[in-house]
Write a protein that holds these residues in place. Structure first.
Motif, PDB file in Angstrom:
ATOM      1  N   TRP A  15     -14.240   6.239  -7.659  1.00 33.18           N
ATOM      2  CA  TRP A  15     -14.690   7.230  -6.619  1.00 33.18           C
ATOM      3  C   TRP A  15     -15.583   8.235  -7.313  1.00 33.18           C
ATOM      4  O   TRP A  15     -15.409   8.703  -8.444  1.00 33.18           O
ATOM      5  CB  TRP A  15     -13.287   7.872  -6.321  1.00 33.18           C
ATOM      6  N   LYS A  16     -16.639   8.470  -6.810  1.00 34.66           N
ATOM      7  CA  LYS A  16     -17.842   9.222  -7.712  1.00 34.66           C
ATOM      8  C   LYS A  16     -17.787   9.002  -8.872  1.00 34.66           C
ATOM      9  O   LYS A  16     -18.048   9.631  -9.710  1.00 34.66           O
ATOM     10  CB  LYS A  16     -17.520  10.713  -7.107  1.00 34.66           C
ATOM     11  N   GLY A  17     -18.051   7.576  -9.273  1.00 38.90           N
ATOM     12  CA  GLY A  17     -18.407   6.868 -10.399  1.00 38.90           C
ATOM     13  C   GLY A  17     -17.324   7.050 -11.458  1.00 38.90           C
ATOM     14  O   GLY A  17     -17.510   6.773 -12.898  1.00 38.90           O
ATOM     15  N   GLU A  18     -15.893   7.449 -10.963  1.00 40.22           N
ATOM     16  CA  GLU A  18     -14.937   7.472 -11.924  1.00 40.22           C
ATOM     17  C   GLU A  18     -13.721   6.699 -11.528  1.00 40.22           C
ATOM     18  O   GLU A  18     -13.462   6.730 -10.544  1.00 40.22           O
ATOM     19  CB  GLU A  18     -14.280   8.943 -12.024  1.00 40.22           C
ATOM     20  N   ILE A  19     -13.001   5.994 -12.280  1.00 41.76           N
ATOM     21  CA  ILE A  19     -11.925   5.276 -12.090  1.00 41.76           C
ATOM     22  C   ILE A  19     -10.881   6.200 -11.771  1.00 41.76           C
ATOM     23  O   ILE A  19     -10.605   6.926 -12.591  1.00 41.76           O
ATOM     24  CB  ILE A  19     -11.774   3.973 -13.137  1.00 41.76           C
ATOM     25  N   GLN A  20     -10.429   6.136 -10.707  1.00 40.32           N
ATOM     26  CA  GLN A  20      -9.219   6.835 -10.428  1.00 40.32           C
ATOM     27  C   GLN A  20      -7.807   6.066 -10.098  1.00 40.32           C
ATOM     28  O   GLN A  20      -7.851   4.900  -9.891  1.00 40.32           O
ATOM     29  CB  GLN A  20      -9.351   7.505  -8.847  1.00 40.32           C
ATOM     30  N   THR A  21      -6.819   6.691 -10.449  1.00 46.50           N
ATOM     31  CA  THR A  21      -5.445   5.869 -10.237  1.00 46.50           C
ATOM     32  C   THR A  21      -4.693   6.991  -9.271  1.00 46.50           C
ATOM     33  O   THR A  21      -4.326   8.231  -9.797  1.00 46.50           O
ATOM     34  CB  THR A  21      -4.794   5.576 -11.556  1.00 46.50           C
ATOM     35  N   ASP A  22      -4.170   6.532  -8.172  1.00 46.45           N
ATOM     36  CA  ASP A  22      -3.283   7.321  -7.250  1.00 46.45           C
ATOM     37  C   ASP A  22      -1.937   6.884  -6.842  1.00 46.45           C
ATOM     38  O   ASP A  22      -2.319   5.467  -6.421  1.00 46.45           O
ATOM     39  CB  ASP A  22      -4.119   8.026  -6.241  1.00 46.45           C
ATOM     40  N   SER A  23      -0.817   7.563  -6.552  1.00 50.08           N
ATOM     41  CA  SER A  23       0.097   6.920  -6.132  1.00 50.08           C
ATOM     42  C   SER A  23      -0.097   7.224  -4.556  1.00 50.08           C
ATOM     43  O   SER A  23      -0.687   8.160  -4.097  1.00 50.08           O
ATOM     44  CB  SER A  23       1.376   7.823  -6.162  1.00 50.08           C
ATOM     45  N   GLU A  24       0.189   6.271  -3.444  1.00 52.43           N
ATOM     46  CA  GLU A  24      -0.179   6.277  -2.213  1.00 52.43           C
ATOM     47  C   GLU A  24       1.075   5.446  -1.298  1.00 52.43           C
ATOM     48  O   GLU A  24       1.869   4.946  -1.980  1.00 52.43           O
ATOM     49  CB  GLU A  24      -1.390   5.737  -1.967  1.00 52.43           C
ATOM     50  N   GLU A  25       1.090   5.662  -0.177  1.00 52.13           N
ATOM     51  CA  GLU A  25       1.700   4.763   0.629  1.00 52.13           C
ATOM     52  C   GLU A  25       0.813   4.078   1.545  1.00 52.13           C
ATOM     53  O   GLU A  25      -0.155   4.369   1.940  1.00 52.13           O
ATOM     54  CB  GLU A  25       2.581   5.818   1.588  1.00 52.13           C
ATOM     55  N   LEU A  26       1.304   2.700   1.818  1.00 46.86           N
ATOM     56  CA  LEU A  26       0.403   1.823   2.580  1.00 46.86           C
ATOM     57  C   LEU A  26       1.123   1.760   3.906  1.00 46.86           C
ATOM     58  O   LEU A  26       2.343   1.463   4.117  1.00 46.86           O
ATOM     59  CB  LEU A  26       0.615   0.576   2.046  1.00 46.86           C
ATOM     60  N   LEU A  27       0.325   1.956   5.058  1.00 53.67           N
ATOM     61  CA  LEU A  27       0.602   1.602   6.424  1.00 53.67           C
ATOM     62  C   LEU A  27       0.199   0.220   6.733  1.00 53.67           C
ATOM     63  O   LEU A  27      -1.016  -0.064   6.568  1.00 53.67           O
ATOM     64  CB  LEU A  27      -0.198   2.744   7.529  1.00 53.67           C
ATOM     65  N   ILE A  28       0.968  -0.251   7.292  1.00 51.45           N
ATOM     66  CA  ILE A  28       0.477  -1.828   7.783  1.00 51.45           C
ATOM     67  C   ILE A  28       1.048  -1.840   9.295  1.00 51.45           C
ATOM     68  O   ILE A  28       2.072  -1.627   9.857  1.00 51.45           O
ATOM     69  CB  ILE A  28       1.640  -2.871   7.119  1.00 51.45           C
ATOM     70  N   ILE A  29      -0.087  -2.009  10.130  1.00 49.08           N
ATOM     71  CA  ILE A  29      -0.453  -1.583  11.595  1.00 49.08           C
ATOM     72  C   ILE A  29      -0.574  -3.136  12.230  1.00 49.08           C
ATOM     73  O   ILE A  29      -1.539  -3.779  11.884  1.00 49.08           O
ATOM     74  CB  ILE A  29      -1.580  -0.636  11.762  1.00 49.08           C
ATOM     75  N   LYS A  30       0.394  -3.263  13.360  1.00 46.21           N
ATOM     76  CA  LYS A  30       0.237  -4.325  14.175  1.00 46.21           C
ATOM     77  C   LYS A  30      -0.204  -3.973  15.499  1.00 46.21           C
ATOM     78  O   LYS A  30       0.221  -3.217  16.179  1.00 46.21           O
ATOM     79  CB  LYS A  30       1.402  -5.338  14.002  1.00 46.21           C
ATOM     80  N   THR A  31      -1.437  -4.642  15.845  1.00 47.43           N
ATOM     81  CA  THR A  31      -1.959  -3.969  17.007  1.00 47.43           C
ATOM     82  C   THR A  31      -3.006  -5.076  17.705  1.00 47.43           C
ATOM     83  O   THR A  31      -3.117  -6.254  16.871  1.00 47.43           O
ATOM     84  CB  THR A  31      -3.011  -2.573  16.985  1.00 47.43           C
ATOM     85  N   ARG A  32      -3.485  -4.808  18.747  1.00 45.22           N
ATOM     86  CA  ARG A  32      -4.561  -5.711  19.592  1.00 45.22           C
ATOM     87  C   ARG A  32      -6.014  -5.500  18.766  1.00 45.22           C
ATOM     88  O   ARG A  32      -6.160  -4.716  18.264  1.00 45.22           O
ATOM     89  CB  ARG A  32      -4.840  -5.301  20.898  1.00 45.22           C
TER      90      ARG A  32
END
Length: 169
Positions: free
Chosen positions: A108-125
């Motif tokens: 991101w913006k030329g720098e390597i970033q590491t972040d803790s996140e949550e993943l949303l898995i969405i089921k839809t049309r």
């Protein structure tokens, strides 16, 4: 002693001849019975047709619609809960799974970033992808939220029908 070795060689000869003839017998049975008859026979008594009818390819049924799985990452549990609930409330998805504890590594913006996140898995049309993307962009903390989709090519028929029933047209 001669009779024992003659008997052994006759047994050996019979055994080799039998082994060579078995594939021919098997092929003859396959041609005689036909391959289609073998599909419905199993040791458990289930037919391949009966087992397959519980699952479906997406394009093969009028009770389903082309469906997708969409991945969206969020920075924390609170953001994930709020966004997931708003997506389901607006009928933009039938279900959103929240997967905590992922770690993302990215540039991101030329720098390597590491972040803790949550993943949303969405089921839809599939037809709701654009509306879902706009909803995520309008309600997400990130400047550039991840919204990527993958096609659902098949699965449990009842679940795929439920996706259709639980989302807006």
């Amino acid at each position: 002693m001669a009779s024992t070795s003659t008997l052994s060689s006759n047994s050996f000869f019979s055994s080799c001849t039998l082994r060579r003839r078995l594939p021919i017998v098997g092929a003859f049975c396959m041609l005689t019975l036909g391959l289609s008859n073998l599909k419905t026979v199993s040791k458990l008594g289930y037919s391949a047709k009966a087992i397959h009818s519980q699952y479906i390819r997406m394009e093969a049924n009028n009770n389903t619609v082309p469906s997708i799985v969409v991945y969206v990452t969020v920075p924390n549990k609170e953001s994930g809960k709020k966004l997931a609930e708003s997506i389901v409330k607006e009928k933009l998805a039938a279900c959103v799974n929240r997967v905590p504890g992922i770690e993302s590594v990215y540039v991101w913006k030329g720098e390597i970033q590491t972040d803790s996140e949550e993943l949303l898995i969405i089921k839809t049309r599939q037809s709701l992808l654009e509306a879902l993307t706009e909803h995520v962009k309008a309600n997400h903390e990130y400047d550039l939220p991840e919204v990527i989709s993958l096609p659902i090519t098949g699965g449990n028929l009842k679940y795929l029908e439920w996706i259709k029933e639980s989302t807006r047209d």
